[in-house]
Motif scaffolding. Structure first.
Motif, mmCIF file in Angstrom:
data_model
loop_
_atom_site.group_PDB
_atom_site.id
_atom_site.type_symbol
_atom_site.label_atom_id
_atom_site.label_comp_id
_atom_site.label_asym_id
_atom_site.label_seq_id
_atom_site.Cartn_x
_atom_site.Cartn_y
_atom_site.Cartn_z
ATOM 1 N N CYS A 9 0.821 -1.214 0.000
ATOM 2 C CA CYS A 9 0.000 0.000 0.000
ATOM 3 C C CYS A 9 0.860 1.271 0.000
ATOM 4 O O CYS A 9 1.633 1.503 0.928
ATOM 5 C CB CYS A 9 -0.907 -0.029 1.236
ATOM 6 S SG CYS A 9 -1.770 1.513 1.532
ATOM 7 N N PRO A 10 0.703 2.126 -1.020
ATOM 8 C CA PRO A 10 1.525 3.340 -1.084
ATOM 9 C C PRO A 10 1.242 4.318 0.055
ATOM 10 O O PRO A 10 2.144 5.027 0.522
ATOM 11 C CB PRO A 10 1.142 3.967 -2.428
ATOM 12 C CG PRO A 10 -0.180 3.364 -2.794
ATOM 13 C CD PRO A 10 -0.215 2.006 -2.169
ATOM 14 N N PHE A 11 -0.017 4.342 0.518
ATOM 15 C CA PHE A 11 -0.353 5.253 1.616
ATOM 16 C C PHE A 11 0.353 4.793 2.898
ATOM 17 O O PHE A 11 0.825 5.601 3.690
ATOM 18 C CB PHE A 11 -1.870 5.299 1.814
ATOM 19 C CG PHE A 11 -2.618 5.700 0.569
ATOM 20 C CD1 PHE A 11 -2.687 7.029 0.191
ATOM 21 C CD2 PHE A 11 -3.221 4.748 -0.250
ATOM 22 C CE1 PHE A 11 -3.359 7.408 -0.966
ATOM 23 C CE2 PHE A 11 -3.899 5.117 -1.401
ATOM 24 C CZ PHE A 11 -3.968 6.447 -1.764
ATOM 25 N N PRO A 43 -6.146 -4.710 4.987
ATOM 26 C CA PRO A 43 -7.267 -3.832 5.347
ATOM 27 C C PRO A 43 -8.591 -4.309 4.761
ATOM 28 O O PRO A 43 -9.658 -3.936 5.240
ATOM 29 C CB PRO A 43 -6.857 -2.483 4.747
ATOM 30 C CG PRO A 43 -5.962 -2.818 3.609
ATOM 31 C CD PRO A 43 -5.246 -4.085 3.996
ATOM 32 N N ALA A 99 -8.982 1.264 7.385
ATOM 33 C CA ALA A 99 -7.987 1.457 6.324
ATOM 34 C C ALA A 99 -6.583 1.550 6.921
ATOM 35 O O ALA A 99 -6.403 1.871 8.107
ATOM 36 C CB ALA A 99 -8.309 2.717 5.539
ATOM 37 N N VAL A 100 -5.614 1.258 6.090
ATOM 38 C CA VAL A 100 -4.214 1.479 6.464
ATOM 39 C C VAL A 100 -3.686 2.628 5.603
ATOM 40 O O VAL A 100 -4.145 2.800 4.471
ATOM 41 C CB VAL A 100 -3.363 0.199 6.251
ATOM 42 C CG1 VAL A 100 -3.748 -0.851 7.254
ATOM 43 C CG2 VAL A 100 -3.430 -0.338 4.831
ATOM 44 N N PRO A 101 -2.757 3.438 6.127
ATOM 45 C CA PRO A 101 -2.119 3.276 7.421
ATOM 46 C C PRO A 101 -2.987 3.801 8.565
ATOM 47 O O PRO A 101 -3.781 4.716 8.381
ATOM 48 C CB PRO A 101 -0.866 4.154 7.286
ATOM 49 C CG PRO A 101 -1.311 5.288 6.408
ATOM 50 C CD PRO A 101 -2.241 4.637 5.412
ATOM 51 N N SER A 145 -3.074 9.091 5.500
ATOM 52 C CA SER A 145 -1.611 9.074 5.443
ATOM 53 C C SER A 145 -0.949 10.445 5.569
ATOM 54 O O SER A 145 0.054 10.588 6.287
ATOM 55 C CB SER A 145 -1.157 8.385 4.159
ATOM 56 O OG SER A 145 -1.749 8.988 3.035
ATOM 57 N N ARG A 171 -9.103 4.678 -1.561
ATOM 58 C CA ARG A 171 -10.059 5.271 -0.627
ATOM 59 C C ARG A 171 -9.705 6.753 -0.527
ATOM 60 O O ARG A 171 -8.685 7.127 0.039
ATOM 61 C CB ARG A 171 -9.920 4.588 0.735
ATOM 62 C CG ARG A 171 -10.869 5.126 1.780
ATOM 63 C CD ARG A 171 -10.645 4.384 3.069
ATOM 64 N NE ARG A 171 -11.331 3.100 3.083
ATOM 65 C CZ ARG A 171 -12.567 2.942 3.539
ATOM 66 N NH1 ARG A 171 -13.244 3.974 4.000
ATOM 67 N NH2 ARG A 171 -13.124 1.757 3.536
ATOM 68 N N GLU A 172 -10.562 7.584 -1.104
ATOM 69 C CA GLU A 172 -10.258 9.020 -1.098
ATOM 70 C C GLU A 172 -10.388 9.573 0.315
ATOM 71 O O GLU A 172 -11.163 9.059 1.109
ATOM 72 C CB GLU A 172 -11.206 9.753 -2.049
ATOM 73 C CG GLU A 172 -10.976 9.301 -3.476
ATOM 74 C CD GLU A 172 -11.564 10.247 -4.501
ATOM 75 O OE1 GLU A 172 -11.643 11.449 -4.234
ATOM 76 O OE2 GLU A 172 -11.937 9.754 -5.569
ATOM 77 N N PRO A 173 -9.614 10.655 0.611
ATOM 78 C CA PRO A 173 -9.665 11.201 1.970
ATOM 79 C C PRO A 173 -11.066 11.698 2.320
ATOM 80 O O PRO A 173 -11.814 12.072 1.449
ATOM 81 C CB PRO A 173 -8.693 12.383 1.934
ATOM 82 C CG PRO A 173 -7.881 12.223 0.703
ATOM 83 C CD PRO A 173 -8.668 11.376 -0.238
HETATM 84 N N1 LIG Z 1 -6.926 8.303 1.916
HETATM 85 C C1 LIG Z 1 -6.284 7.196 2.599
HETATM 86 C C2 LIG Z 1 -6.168 6.049 1.648
HETATM 87 C C3 LIG Z 1 -5.736 4.759 2.337
HETATM 88 C C4 LIG Z 1 -6.118 3.544 1.508
HETATM 89 O O1 LIG Z 1 -6.813 3.634 0.490
HETATM 90 N N2 LIG Z 1 -5.663 2.387 1.977
HETATM 91 C C5 LIG Z 1 -6.095 1.155 1.367
HETATM 92 C C6 LIG Z 1 -4.946 0.184 1.163
HETATM 93 S S1 LIG Z 1 -3.739 0.853 0.026
HETATM 94 C C7 LIG Z 1 -7.084 0.515 2.318
HETATM 95 O O2 LIG Z 1 -6.880 0.486 3.505
HETATM 96 N N3 LIG Z 1 -8.185 0.006 1.764
HETATM 97 C C8 LIG Z 1 -9.172 -0.670 2.516
HETATM 98 C C9 LIG Z 1 -10.523 -0.132 2.262
HETATM 99 O O3 LIG Z 1 -10.655 0.864 1.502
HETATM 100 O O4 LIG Z 1 -11.480 -0.682 2.794
HETATM 101 C C10 LIG Z 1 -4.928 7.624 3.139
HETATM 102 O O5 LIG Z 1 -4.334 8.545 2.585
HETATM 103 O O6 LIG Z 1 -4.469 7.032 4.127
#
Ligand SMILES: N[C@@H](CCC(=O)N[C@@H](CS)C(=O)NCC(=O)O)C(=O)O
Length: 259
Positions: free
Chosen positions: A35-37, A59, A74-76, A88, A257-259
Motif C-alpha cells: 500500500c503506497p499510503f 485492510p 484502512a491502512v495506514p 496518510s 479510498r479518497e480522503p
Molecule cells: N486516503 C487514505 C487512503 C488509504 C487507503 O486507500 N488504503 C487502502 C490500502 S492501500 C485501504 O486500507 N483500503 C481498505 C478499504 O478501503 O477498505 C490515506 O491517505 O491514508
C-alpha cells in the motif's frame, strides 16, 4: 548538530523501545507492504528514527484490532499511546509535530519550520501530488477504454511535467537538490515517492513511462536519490509485488479510498 537555544535535543532515548517482545510499544503502525499510503507513514516514522511496532495488516479483511483504532478500517493507521491517527498525509504531519527533528537532532522537519512561504509551497505541492498525481495514477489504472487511457496518460504526464518544473524552480533558488524542496527530504517527497516507485504498474498495465529527456531530468534525479534513502528502502515493495497488487485495480475490481 547541537540543539538551538530553547529547543530540546531529541535523542533516541526519548522513545526507548527495547527489542524485547514483552515490552509495550508506545507506537503501533498498521500498514500493508503493497500500500503506497502505508509506505508514506513508514517513511515518516523511519525517517525520524522512531522505534515502533509494525503490524502488517490486510485492510480488506477488516481485522478487529484495526477497526478498533480506525472505524474506516484502512491502512495506514498509527496508534500513539493508545490514540489513533489515520489518513496518510495527516499521519505524516502528526509524526512531524509529535517528534520534531529526528534521533540525530532537531533539524529534520517534513514541513519547512522557519520559513512560512516555503511551508506554504510545501502544502501547495503536496495537495497537487494528491489531486493530480495520485488521482491520475488511479484514474489511468481504472480506465478500460483505450482512447480514455491515452488521454489519461497525456494528462498524467502533463501533471508530472508541472511538478518537475516547480521542483526545478524551487531547487534553483538557492541552487540545491535533489529533493522537491532542495536538500531536505520532506512532505512533498513523502507524498509522491510511494506512487512514483509504483509507476512500473502503470507501465505494465497501461504502457505509461516517464521519458528520459531533459524536461524530466530533475524528476529522474529526484526518484533515484529519494528511492535510495534507508527510510524508503525499509518498506519498498518489489516490482513483482507492485504489479501483482495492481492487477485488481487495472480490472477495476478495486480502487483507492479518497480522503
Ligand atoms: N486516503 C487514505 C487512503 C488509504 C487507503 O486507500 N488504503 C487502502 C490500502 S492501500 C485501504 O486500507 N483500503 C481498505 C478499504 O478501503 O477498505 C490515506 O491517505 O491514508
Amino acid at each position: 548538530m547541537a540543539a538551538q537555544k530553547g529547543e530540546r535535543q531529541h535523542t533516541a532515548a526519548d522513545h526507548p523501545v527495547a527489542p524485547d517482545s514483552s515490552e509495550q510499544y508506545e507506537i503501533v503502525l498498521y500498514g500493508a507492504q503493497t500500500c503506497p499510503f502505508s509506505q508514506r507513514a513508514r517513511i515518516a516514522v523511519d525517517s525520524k528514527g522512531l522505534k515502533y511496532e509494525y503490524r502488517e495488516t490486510d485492510p480488506y479483511a477488516k481485522p478487529e484490532d484495526l477497526l478498533a483504532h480506525n472505524p474506516r478500517g484502512a491502512v495506514p493507521t498509527l496508534v500513539h499511546n493508545g490514540k489513533s491517527v489515520y489518513e496518510s498525509l495527516v499521519v505524516v504531519e502528526y509524526v512531524d509535530e509529535a517528534w520534531p527533528g529526528d534521533v540525530h537532532g532537531p533539524t529534520l522537519h517534513f514541513l519547512p519550520k522557519r520559513d512560512v512561504h516555503l511551508r506554504a509551497l510545501a502544502r501547495i505541492w503536496t495537495t497537487f501530488v494528491q489531486d493530480k498525481l495520485v488521482r491520475g495514477f488511479f484514474d489511468l489504472l481504472a480506465a478500460q477504454d483505450e482512447s480514455e487511457q491515452e488521454a489519461l496518460k497525456t494528462k498524467l504526464l502533463d501533471s508530472l511535467r508541472e511538478w518537475t518544473k516547480a521542483a526545478a524552480e524551487i531547487q534553483s533558488s538557492p541552487a540545491s537538490g535533489p529533493f522537491f524542496m532542495g536538500e531536505h527530504f520532506g512532505i512533498v517527497d513523502i507524498a509522491f515517492l510511494p506512487f512514483a516507485v509504483r509507476f512500473p504498474a502503470l507501465e505494465h498495465y497501461r504502457g505509461f513511462t516517464v521519458p528520459d529527456t531533459d524536461e524530466f531530468a530533475v524528476y529522474h534525479t529526484w526518484l533515484k536519490a529519494a528511492s535510495a534513502l534507508p527510510s524508503v528502502q525499509s518498506a519498498m515493495p518489489s516490482e513483482k509485488e507492485v504489479i501483482d497488487f495492481y492487477s485488481k485495480y487495472a480490472k477495476r475490481d478495486a480502487t483507492w479510498r479518497e480522503p
